[in-house]
Design an enzyme around this catalytic site. Structure first.
Site, PDB file in Angstrom:
ATOM      1  CE  LYS A   1      69.068   0.065  50.872  1.00 46.87           C
ATOM      2  NZ  LYS A   1      69.594   0.052  52.254  1.00 46.87           N
ATOM      3  CD  GLN A   2      61.238  -1.272  47.648  1.00 52.25           C
ATOM      4  OE1 GLN A   2      61.527  -1.982  48.614  1.00 52.25           O
ATOM      5  NE2 GLN A   2      60.292  -0.320  47.683  1.00 52.25           N
TER       6      GLN A   2
END
Length: 353
Positions: A240-241
């Protein structure tokens, strides 16, 4: 109005630039692309056990995007990360964790990512209905003055006993505490894999020196890309970014190792190319990149959600993990927003750049 026209109308003046962009940096032929066979392609020769693959299969084969290779995940850990009052005041029903799970179910999400406390109260009723991702560490904001550190709120074993198919964790790369967090989460992910659970890593940056003047490099493509690369090295099954908004963090802040091709050949200033550089750092897409949806801005949330999904999909990403834009509004509207995100991934006309 059909779905494609609706998405284009939400993108407004940016529609052509986002929907017609052709990537001339990293070719899509170099990527491991999302699709029905993603798990076989990405993990078929890996050390992931059959139990881990089964857990990943549950996530990828739940909800409206089932079997597509794309993911729509509802994350609600903001009650700790941002204080419960600030997170749930716009829609107080979400102080009750059952409504979080109902939103994820009704919206057709692949999974819900939330806290030990919320899932512990609801596990017997919902663990078999929607995949649980237990967020095992948090940054609490009650300490004064505030400090920014991710600390464990429970054990991997407890997450397994709740019926979770995955654990999620955050590392603040660039912070003074990053080395300790990396050791903790590497050990936690090893245990999760031993128990047959998948792993999701929030690869966030945290360092006050990552800001220079009015420019915030916490979302620079080169810095976030490297955070992603550290995350996949720690054996995360999903990354997740935050969506990148600029580039040149290493060069402007004058640290790290760089190569001119990072900026001149592998990337450009176009938002899809910036995101593709993030995907490349996830082992060329073998480990799926899910971008975060960001804060709720009110009236512009639907347009921003559509834009983020289009950028992620056309870059080669694997989906969105969007929370506040959905749960900080009436449930019916939250469902509509999550369906909009999912529609981007279901619309074949929106292809890889």
């Amino acid at each position: 109005m059909n779905t494609m026209d609706h998405i284009a109308s939400l993108l407004g003046k940016e529609a052509e630039a986002l929907l017609q962009h052709e990537c001339t940096t990293l070719s899509k032929t170099q990527l491991n692309l999302p699709g029905p066979d993603h798990l076989d392609n990405a993990f078929g020769h890996s050390n992931r056990s059959p139990q881990v693959l089964r857990s990943l299969q549950q996530i990828y084969h739940t909800g409206r995007l089932s079997g597509s290779g794309y993911l729509s995940i509802l994350p609600v850990d903001q009650g700790i990360e941002h204080t419960a009052g600030s997170s749930f005041a716009p829609n107080p029903i979400y102080f009750d964790p059952e409504n979080i799970l109902e939103l994820a179910l009704e919206a057709g999400c692949n999974a819900v990512a939330t806290t030990f406390g919320g899932l512990a109260l609801m596990s017997r009723k919902y663990a078999h209905k929607i995949p649980f991702i237990v967020k095992i560490n948090h940054n609490e904001l009650l300490t004064y003055p505030n400090k920014y550190d991710q600390v464990l709120f429970g054990s991997v074993r407890e997450a397994w006993e709740l019926g979770a198919v995955a654990v999620g964790a955050t590392i603040y790369f660039g912070s003074e505490e990053a080395n300790r967090q990396m050791v903790e989460i590497a050990q936690a992910f090893e245990e999760a894999h031993e128990l047959g659970m998948a792993t999701v890593l929030w690869c966030y940056l945290r360092n006050s020196d990552f800001k220079k003047g009015s420019t915030d490099f916490h979302t620079a493509a080169d810095l976030t890309g490297q955070a992603n690369h550290l995350g996949v090295t720690l054996r995360a099954d999903l990354i997740k970014q935050k969506l990148p908004t600029n580039n040149g963090g290493f060069t402007q802040l004058k640290f790290g190792k760089t190569h001119p091709a990072m900026y001149e050949q592998l990337c450009s200033d176009h938002p899809i190319d910036l995101c593709r550089y993030q995907v490349a750092n996830c082992y060329m897409g073998r480990i799926g990149l899910i971008n975060s949806g960001g804060a709720s801005q009110g009236a512009s949330d639907f347009a921003e959600a559509a834009k983020t999904a289009v950028i992620n999909k056309r870059a080669g990403g694997s989906g969105l993990i969007s929370g506040r834009k959905a749960f900080q509004r009436p449930m019916k509207e939250g469902i509509e927003l999550l369906h909009l995100i999912q529609d981007v991934y279901l619309t074949q006309e929106i292809d890889l750049a």
